[in-house]
Design an enzyme around this catalytic site. Structure first.
Site, PDB file in Angstrom:
ATOM      1  N   HIS A 187      40.081  23.124  33.149  1.00  0.00           N
ATOM      2  CA  HIS A 187      40.288  24.563  33.124  1.00  0.00           C
ATOM      3  C   HIS A 187      41.128  24.941  34.337  1.00  0.00           C
ATOM      4  CE1 HIS A 187      39.608  28.838  32.980  1.00  0.00           C
ATOM      5  NE2 HIS A 187      38.936  28.722  31.860  1.00  0.00           N
ATOM      6  N   ARG A 195      43.133  36.397  33.493  1.00  0.00           N
ATOM      7  CA  ARG A 195      44.587  36.245  33.435  1.00  0.00           C
ATOM      8  C   ARG A 195      45.139  37.043  32.268  1.00  0.00           C
ATOM      9  NH1 ARG A 195      44.893  30.832  32.198  1.00  0.00           N
ATOM     10  NH2 ARG A 195      42.806  30.248  32.865  1.00  0.00           N
TER      11      ARG A 195
END
Lengths: 560, 226
Positions: A315, A335
């Site tokens: 990740h 994000r």
């Protein structure tokens, strides 16, 4: 706070306003491939073939997993299973997939036992933050969900499995909602959908940044209201078979009593999850204590093919400061709503919404080429510019939509609304696993599998929001298939293990460990039977030569 | 910049443990070979297994916390505080104060001591939320318990046998069961039309390379190509 990075933080703050308007840097397919080939841990050749089992000599495994596949069982030589528990269905694993299977079986009239190494719900499911995908809008479709996931998985996905996942997406959301899951809604009551890396339209439903926790606590509560018998602190250490290739139960290790418990079952559903705690290449992990790939070992020994087990998901935004949070997740959704990824110079170097593997490669590249931010705890990472979210979406957005991140960092005096976070890839998800068919059945009669332990569905890179959907769709589907095809009870023996042990004798240098590993090596927790003297059991071997830093440091071996 | 980590001494159930400053109680126990001393689950603050009580030799305020999130400090005395779960209570399709009271007869026994709020490692305003439950302000209650990891500490410390987190889940599930989800009307759940099979067949045709090309086209345009 973080005054050791003052210069870099100033650059980040100075460029923020201008960056808010900028489109992300674009990569060509060739540039993405180059990032993967040169910097993604999967592509660095830290793998080998093994000399036993169905994939012997033909397929490569990460070194840490290969060693376990060539390890002996902790079940003592000469142990003969005397049946302690007789049941129709034995579910191994107490995370989302196991719970979804148990719920589905609740009305079947079959006797169901669910055994779990920790407690019901102590699983990677509770730590899934970002969300769950399902095609629910007019601009979206199950085919578009398929196309996004297939491209994200580099076309290595099993298309039949992926089609099932996408087609059952909307219905799964309905199922979860009817159990009482509260997914975030817009003002008009429709679900609030976000983008994930690699999705072409907003498709990710969430419950703030606690989506997996919401699903797991609801599933757990619902399972506890069924007659399912829960065996907590019971680790599966071996599968039982009838001597002719049919799985007929399992040997469990009851950690509290230190005894082995033999279970006879007509059907076994493996839902043991992933293997982040193998800490491949010294990476930290976002995974729970028990994520040691136990199910892979058990199924492989019995003859199940493993696929794509050389593919793991790192990740991109694992926390790397403060030390206590090293390896823990900062959700991708952050994000999706605007947080940019920046190097030490405050420069943006990649589109943050590109697929996870490419973004991870890009971050590793920045750090490897000395454009990362070194921390006083001997790590290095890149900035995740969280204050930008407030600039774009208004003050208070983070606290309202991401209470989890605020909560975790606040206790270390870091307010993500005002202060960027430092991130570096963390070992997050086992992309591959046991081969299954579209009904969750493995290569073997009597054995089904669901969730992270399986392989094929996600290809060689999973999209955000597809694992919570995976456990829901395939946990239920395996259970439905069991109801339809459950075989008659057969004898439960260790013939499969005996055959595997004969194969191990042929190997020149068998591993000194035993497997399944059950707990991370770094935890020093061990399989131990009652009566065995402490400290003299298995798994001592490699510890001497491996010095562990906890949480580990991925640079330990790569950089001075 | 390279600094050597400072060493601190803590004790766990009375046993001294040397730890590195900045690491969590759980990681210190692992290094010390005492991983079994505290029940552990997700190691990420999400499952609530590793509940502990904390005291300080110098009288600094201690309290309850999760051992996987709490960094070690000099002189810290840690005691495991595992909380057993209690039987689940079925949620209601018509949640109101009466049905909550029927499900949890101790609802009104709260004496407002505030221990539950102090004990919560997730900083949920637990006691205030119990009062909101008594008034039927369920939307707010659901919001309060969004971050609840069901560690059980609020119930463990309650002298009055109130079960805040169990009630919180009951309210959330009941609200989830009974609310409308316009996104899940029939049209979004059932797809039909000629396009459907055509599109699947477009995506399933050709060798792997061609399929990948087609999937790329589809995700960019939202429909099958020629």
């Amino acid at each position: 706070m973080m005054d050791w990075a003052q210069d870099s933080l100033e650059k980040v703050a100075l460029s923020r306003q201008a960056r808010a308007e900028q489109p992300p840097p674009k990569l060509t397919d060739e540039e993405s491939e180059a990032l993967l080939n040169e910097f993604h841990p999967d592509y660095l050749g830290m793998e080998r073939t093994v000399n036993v089992g169905p994939n012997a000599g033909t397929q490569k495994f990460p070194l840490e997993l290969a060693e376990l596949l060539e390890s002996d069982s902790p079940v003592p030589q000469g142990f003969e299973p005397a049946i302690d528990i007789t049941t129709d269905v034995l579910i191994l694993g107490g995370g989302g997939a196991g719970a979804a299977a148990a719920l589905t079986l609740a009305e079947s009239g079959l006797n169901v036992h669910l055994a779990t190494k920790l407690r019901l719900g102590d699983a990677n499911t509770v730590m899934a933050e970002g969300g769950i995908q399902a095609a629910l809008t007019d601009q979206d479709s199950t085919r578009r969900h398929f196309a996004d996931s297939y491209v994200g998985g580099h076309g290595n996905n099993d298309p039949e499995l992926l089609r099932v996942l996408c087609e059952y997406g909307p219905e799964s959301i309905l199922w979860l909602s009817r159990l009482g899951c509260l997914f975030d809604q817009n003002e008009d009551g429709t679900f609030r959908l976000r983008r994930g890396g690699g999705t072409s339209v907003p498709r990710v439903l969430a419950c703030r940044d606690y989506t997996g926790l919401e699903i797991m606590r609801v599933l757990k509560d619902a399972v506890l209201l069924t007659p399912t018998k829960i065996l907590e602190n019971h680790s599966a250490v071996e599968l039982l078979d009838d001597g002719e290739g049919q799985i007929t139960g399992a040997v469990l290790w009851d950690r509290a009593s230190g005894k082995l418990v033999s279970v006879s079952a007509r059907a076994v559903i493996l839902a043991t999850g992933g293997s982040g705690q193998l800490r491949l290449q010294g990476f930290p992990t976002s995974n729970h204590l028990g994520a040691t790939g136990d199910g892979l070992i058990l199924a492989y020994r019995q003859g199940c093919q493993l696929i794509h087990t050389d593919s793991y998901q790192y990740h991109p935004s694992g926390s790397c400061y403060p030390e206590a949070l090293a390896g823990q997740l900062v959700t991708e959704s952050i994000r999706a709503i605007g947080a940019q990824v920046l190097n030490v110079h405050g420069e943006r170097f990649i589109d943050e919404m590109i697929t996870r593997d490419v973004l991870a490669g890009a971050i590793i590249k920045e750090v490897a080429q000395n454009r990362g931010v070194p921390t006083p705890t001997h790590r290095a990472g890149v900035w995740l510019d969280t204050p930008l979210i407030e600039l774009i979406n208004g003050e208070g957005t983070l606290r309202r939509q991401f209470p989890g991140i605020i909560h975790r960092f606040e206790r270390y005096g870091i307010d993500p609304a005002k202060h960027p976070l430092l991130v570096y890839p963390t070992l997050h998800y086992q992309n591959g696993g046991i081969r299954i068919d579209a009904f969750g059945q493995t290569d073997l009669q009597g054995l089904w599998a669901a969730g992270e332990v399986t392989g094929g569905l996600h290809g060689t890179n999973r999209l955000m929001g597809n694992s919570l959907l995976d456990i829901t769709v395939f946990g239920r589907r395996a259970a439905e298939s069991v109801m339809e095809k459950i075989p008659e009870r057969q004898e439960a023996t260790l013939v499969g293990l005996k055959k595997f042990r004969e194969g191990l004798h042929e190997i020149q240098h068998p591993s000194p460990r035993t497997a399944p590993l059950l707990f991370p090596v770094a935890s020093k927790m061990k399989f131990q039977l009652s009566g065995e003297a402490s400290g003299e059991s298995t798994n001592e071997a490699s510890e001497e030569k491996t010095q562990f830093r906890e949480p580990p440091d991925p640079f330990g071996r790569r950089m001075g | 910049m390279k600094l050597e980590p400072e060493t601190v001494e803590i004790s766990v159930t009375g046993k001294p443990v040397q730890a590195k400053a900045g690491e969590t109680i759980i990681h210190a126990l692992w290094t010390a070979g005492m991983g079994d001393a505290i029940k552990t689950g997700c190691v990420g603050g999400g499952c609530g297994a590793c509940t502990v009580t904390i005291r300080f030799k110098d009288g600094k305020p201690g309290g309850t916390d999760l051992a996987c999130l709490r960094p070690v400090e000099e002189g810290m005395e840690v005691f495991p505080c595992p909380v057993e779960s209690i039987p689940a209570v079925a949620p209601s399709l018509e949640p109101d104060v009466a049905s909550l009271q029927a499900a949890f007869p101790t609802l009104n026994r709260c004496t407002k001591c505030g221990s539950c709020t102090t004990a919560c490692p997730m900083t949920i305003p637990v006691m205030d939320s119990v009062l909101r439950m008594q008034e039927g302000r369920f939307d707010e209650v659901s919001d309060d318990f969004t971050t609840c990891i069901h560690c059980g500490l609020c119930r463990f410390v309650c002298e009055d046998k109130v079960k805040p987190h169990n009630m919180g889940l009951w309210v959330r599930r009941s609200q989830g069961l009974s609310r409308d989800n316009p996104s899940l009307d029939q049209s979004s759940l059932t797809e039909s039309g000629d396009e459907l099979e055509k599109e699947w067949s477009y995506l399933f045709t050709g060798d792997p390379k061609e399929r990948l090309r087609r999937a790329k086209y589809f995700r960019e345009h939202g429909r099958a190509g020629a």
